[in-house]
Scaffold this active site. Structure first.
Site, PDB file in Angstrom:
ATOM      1  N   GLY A  12       0.803  -1.395   0.089  1.00  0.00           N
ATOM      2  CA  GLY A  12      -0.088  -0.046  -0.105  1.00  0.00           C
ATOM      3  C   GLY A  12       0.903   1.371   0.141  1.00  0.00           C
ATOM      4  O   GLY A  12       2.011   1.064   0.035  1.00  0.00           O
ATOM      5  N   GLN A  13       0.073   2.483   0.026  1.00  0.00           N
ATOM      6  CA  GLN A  13       0.877   3.567   0.011  1.00  0.00           C
ATOM      7  C   GLN A  13       1.898   3.790   1.180  1.00  0.00           C
ATOM      8  O   GLN A  13       3.204   4.218   0.877  1.00  0.00           O
ATOM      9  CB  GLN A  13      -0.132   4.651  -0.046  1.00  0.00           C
ATOM     10  CG  GLN A  13      -1.067   4.937  -1.206  1.00  0.00           C
ATOM     11  CD  GLN A  13      -1.608   6.291  -0.969  1.00  0.00           C
ATOM     12  OE1 GLN A  13      -1.278   7.386  -1.525  1.00  0.00           O
ATOM     13  NE2 GLN A  13      -3.179   6.436  -0.587  1.00  0.00           N
ATOM     14  N   LEU A  38      -6.077 -11.039   4.194  1.00  0.00           N
ATOM     15  CA  LEU A  38      -6.782 -10.595   5.565  1.00  0.00           C
ATOM     16  C   LEU A  38      -8.323 -10.768   5.689  1.00  0.00           C
ATOM     17  O   LEU A  38      -8.676 -10.677   6.639  1.00  0.00           O
ATOM     18  CB  LEU A  38      -6.365  -9.209   5.748  1.00  0.00           C
ATOM     19  CG  LEU A  38      -4.771  -8.952   5.668  1.00  0.00           C
ATOM     20  CD1 LEU A  38      -4.396  -7.530   5.734  1.00  0.00           C
ATOM     21  CD2 LEU A  38      -4.268  -9.631   6.881  1.00  0.00           C
ATOM     22  N   ALA A  61      -5.556  -1.954   4.930  1.00  0.00           N
ATOM     23  CA  ALA A  61      -6.857  -1.934   5.414  1.00  0.00           C
ATOM     24  C   ALA A  61      -7.693  -1.738   4.071  1.00  0.00           C
ATOM     25  O   ALA A  61      -7.096  -1.765   2.990  1.00  0.00           O
ATOM     26  CB  ALA A  61      -6.908  -0.259   6.146  1.00  0.00           C
ATOM     27  N   THR A 102      -7.758   6.478  10.905  1.00  0.00           N
ATOM     28  CA  THR A 102      -7.982   7.300   9.859  1.00  0.00           C
ATOM     29  C   THR A 102      -8.899   8.470  10.654  1.00  0.00           C
ATOM     30  O   THR A 102      -9.243   8.461  11.700  1.00  0.00           O
ATOM     31  CB  THR A 102      -9.188   6.904   8.909  1.00  0.00           C
ATOM     32  OG1 THR A 102      -9.629   7.796   8.003  1.00  0.00           O
ATOM     33  CG2 THR A 102     -10.298   6.385   9.875  1.00  0.00           C
ATOM     34  N   TYR A 129     -16.834   2.444   6.577  1.00  0.00           N
ATOM     35  CA  TYR A 129     -15.138   2.496   6.416  1.00  0.00           C
ATOM     36  C   TYR A 129     -14.959   3.102   7.803  1.00  0.00           C
ATOM     37  O   TYR A 129     -13.901   2.271   8.579  1.00  0.00           O
ATOM     38  CB  TYR A 129     -14.549   3.436   5.276  1.00  0.00           C
ATOM     39  CG  TYR A 129     -13.137   3.491   5.790  1.00  0.00           C
ATOM     40  CD1 TYR A 129     -12.272   2.643   5.432  1.00  0.00           C
ATOM     41  CD2 TYR A 129     -12.589   4.769   6.038  1.00  0.00           C
ATOM     42  CE1 TYR A 129     -10.726   2.901   5.555  1.00  0.00           C
ATOM     43  CE2 TYR A 129     -11.502   5.274   5.994  1.00  0.00           C
ATOM     44  CZ  TYR A 129     -10.476   4.023   5.975  1.00  0.00           C
ATOM     45  OH  TYR A 129      -9.128   4.480   6.229  1.00  0.00           O
TER      46      TYR A 129
HETATM   47  N1  LIG Z   1      -5.462   6.282   1.912  1.00  0.00           N
HETATM   48  C1  LIG Z   1      -6.139   7.427   2.814  1.00  0.00           C
HETATM   49  O1  LIG Z   1      -6.428   8.381   2.280  1.00  0.00           O
HETATM   50  C2  LIG Z   1      -5.826   7.130   4.391  1.00  0.00           C
HETATM   51  C3  LIG Z   1      -6.441   8.200   4.977  1.00  0.00           C
HETATM   52  C4  LIG Z   1      -6.375   7.940   6.679  1.00  0.00           C
HETATM   53  C5  LIG Z   1      -5.914   6.638   7.091  1.00  0.00           C
HETATM   54  N2  LIG Z   1      -5.458   5.845   6.125  1.00  0.00           N
HETATM   55  C6  LIG Z   1      -5.063   4.462   6.770  1.00  0.00           C
HETATM   56  O2  LIG Z   1      -3.632   4.232   6.574  1.00  0.00           O
HETATM   57  C7  LIG Z   1      -3.466   2.878   6.347  1.00  0.00           C
HETATM   58  C8  LIG Z   1      -2.594   2.868   5.183  1.00  0.00           C
HETATM   59  O3  LIG Z   1      -3.482   3.230   3.982  1.00  0.00           O
HETATM   60  P1  LIG Z   1      -3.019   3.231   2.473  1.00  0.00           P
HETATM   61  O4  LIG Z   1      -3.409   4.433   1.898  1.00  0.00           O
HETATM   62  O5  LIG Z   1      -1.395   3.163   2.355  1.00  0.00           O
HETATM   63  O6  LIG Z   1      -3.561   2.016   2.057  1.00  0.00           O
HETATM   64  P2  LIG Z   1      -3.600   1.392   0.473  1.00  0.00           P
HETATM   65  O7  LIG Z   1      -2.835   2.311  -0.335  1.00  0.00           O
HETATM   66  O8  LIG Z   1      -5.149   1.257   0.137  1.00  0.00           O
HETATM   67  O9  LIG Z   1      -3.090  -0.027   0.772  1.00  0.00           O
HETATM   68  C9  LIG Z   1      -3.990  -0.906   1.644  1.00  0.00           C
HETATM   69  C10 LIG Z   1      -3.072  -2.075   1.797  1.00  0.00           C
HETATM   70  O10 LIG Z   1      -3.809  -2.970   2.419  1.00  0.00           O
HETATM   71  C11 LIG Z   1      -3.666  -4.244   1.768  1.00  0.00           C
HETATM   72  N3  LIG Z   1      -5.043  -5.077   1.829  1.00  0.00           N
HETATM   73  C12 LIG Z   1      -6.292  -4.582   1.644  1.00  0.00           C
HETATM   74  N4  LIG Z   1      -7.114  -5.890   1.986  1.00  0.00           N
HETATM   75  C13 LIG Z   1      -6.359  -6.796   2.013  1.00  0.00           C
HETATM   76  C14 LIG Z   1      -6.769  -8.308   2.111  1.00  0.00           C
HETATM   77  N5  LIG Z   1      -7.958  -8.836   2.081  1.00  0.00           N
HETATM   78  N6  LIG Z   1      -5.466  -8.828   2.199  1.00  0.00           N
HETATM   79  C15 LIG Z   1      -4.453  -8.652   2.216  1.00  0.00           C
HETATM   80  N7  LIG Z   1      -4.178  -7.536   1.975  1.00  0.00           N
HETATM   81  C16 LIG Z   1      -4.933  -6.248   2.006  1.00  0.00           C
HETATM   82  C17 LIG Z   1      -3.388  -3.990   0.267  1.00  0.00           C
HETATM   83  O11 LIG Z   1      -3.189  -4.953  -0.517  1.00  0.00           O
HETATM   84  P3  LIG Z   1      -3.294  -4.979  -1.913  1.00  0.00           P
HETATM   85  O12 LIG Z   1      -2.171  -4.255  -2.510  1.00  0.00           O
HETATM   86  O13 LIG Z   1      -3.099  -6.527  -2.367  1.00  0.00           O
HETATM   87  O14 LIG Z   1      -4.595  -4.467  -2.464  1.00  0.00           O
HETATM   88  C18 LIG Z   1      -2.546  -2.800   0.433  1.00  0.00           C
HETATM   89  O15 LIG Z   1      -1.080  -3.391   0.642  1.00  0.00           O
HETATM   90  C19 LIG Z   1      -4.699   2.295   6.673  1.00  0.00           C
HETATM   91  O16 LIG Z   1      -4.894   1.814   7.836  1.00  0.00           O
HETATM   92  C20 LIG Z   1      -5.651   3.468   6.187  1.00  0.00           C
HETATM   93  O17 LIG Z   1      -6.893   2.877   6.623  1.00  0.00           O
HETATM   94  C21 LIG Z   1      -5.559   6.048   4.791  1.00  0.00           C
END
Ligand SMILES: NC(=O)c1ccc[n+]([C@@H]2O[C@H](COP(=O)([O-])OP(=O)(O)OC[C@H]3O[C@@H](n4cnc5c(N)ncnc54)[C@H](OP(=O)(O)O)[C@@H]3O)[C@@H](O)[C@H]2O)c1
Length: 306
Positions: A12-13, A38, A61, A102, A129
């Protein structure tokens, strides 16, 4: 040999950046989805038994806010149940758990005084969410292994799925782009979060010292200083992106941004109007300060993607 850090969500990011940062000073195992799904919790238990981690970091997530409305079961499993399992594993093994959450745990209804949210403010998520993420937070706090929960906001970067990348793609094909102007938050660069968390974990010697993590256990906001609407953020992206060596914005294109209200956009999930986060507690506890969102955007656009 050192027991590894196990990082979930390493594709992920935030996870991708964190994997590189952590990997520079400690062995990291980051199983991808095809190794540990997951949505199938039993795969997590089996993996952890074999990996014998010294620290668990959960950057995974179900982050698609609108899709979560249609698939609440998976969102609740990945965002609510998996953190509980990880907390139980960390508790039983007496190791630390790092988790992300979040700004969308808040409802944004702060009336006339929109001061940035602090960790003690009452959550009240408006969508599936947010509820699933709050459930994950609560499960960790209740189980209470040595833990750090970092709430961040509107994560952007030059890789992965995020508003910045979506906007750049739209700018290549549309002359007019509608962007909501009544949702205010703190856009935060994935790399800035990873650098901050890596520095905190290194300073605490977290894989070796669950006690140091135990002493700081809790929720910390970790987001860019300042706040802006999606429209305001989009304006700065489009004015700065052409100067970025890493953004492929078709030259000569000048799409017009139009500010619209959330009411006129068909979001499936309800969204709060104001979720800026104050990161003062993290600054006090760990001595780290995340720069203002404008500065983070500029750094992101000038930095080679990881
Ligand atoms: N994005 C935002 O704007 C934001 C804002 C506030 C908080 N956050 C929190 O920050 C954290 C990281 O967010 P991010 O933006 O880096 O997330 P992201 O880019 O959407 O990446 C999500 C990660 O979770 C993995 N994942 C999701 N479902 C899965 C499953 N069933 N099995 C295995 N892996 C799974 C994804 O794997 P795949 O690559 O295989 O999909 C990916 O590695 C999270 O807790 C998120 O809630 C994010």
């Amino acid at each position: 040999m050192e027991r590894p850090i196990v990082l979930f969500g390493g594709t992920g990011q935030i996870g991708r950046e964190l994997r590189l940062q952590l990997g520079a000073w400690w062995p990291v195992l980051a199983p991808p989805r095809d190794q540990v799904n997951l949505a199938r919790p039993e795969e997590v238990t089996t993996y952890l038994r074999l990996a014998r981690p010294s620290l668990i970091v959960n950057a995974s997530a179900f982050t698609d806010v609108d899709a979560a409305e249609a698939d609440a079961t998976t969102a609740m499993t990945v965002n609510g149940h998996i953190p509980l399992m990880l907390a139980e594993e960390a508790f039983d093994r007496n190791i630390g758990l790092v988790h992300f959450s979040t700004d969308l745990v808040f409802d944004g209804r702060r009336g006339a005084d929109p001061a940035p949210y602090r960790e003690g403010d009452a959550p009240n998520p408006l969508n599936v969410y947010g509820r699933s993420m709050l459930r994950g937070e609560s499960a960790i706090a209740y189980t209470d292994p040595p833990h750090l929960i970092f709430r961040t906001s509107r994560v952007f970067g030059l890789r992965g799925s995020n508003f910045l990348m979506d906007l750049v793609a739209l700018a290549g094909s549309h002359d007019d782009i509608n962007v909501v102007d009544d949702q205010i938050g703190s856009p935060t660069w994935s790399r800035a979060v990873a650098i901050a968390v890596n520095s905190i974990l290194k300073d605490l010697d977290a894989p070796r010292s669950p006690i140091a993590m135990r002493e700081r256990s809790g929720i910390y906001h970790l987001a860019a200083a300042g706040a802006v609407s999606w429209y305001g953020f989009a304006e700065l992206v489009l004015s700065q992106a052409p100067a970025s060596p890493y953004v492929d914005l078709a030259s000569g294109r000048h799409p017009v941004l139009r500010a619209i209200s959330s009411d006129s956009y068909p979001f499936r999930a309800a969204r709060p109007t104001y979720t800026a986060l104050s990161s003062r507690s993290a600054a006090d506890a760990f001595g780290i300060d995340l720069p203002p969102w404008e500065q983070q955007l500029q750094s992101c656009l000038q930095a080679q993607p990881a």
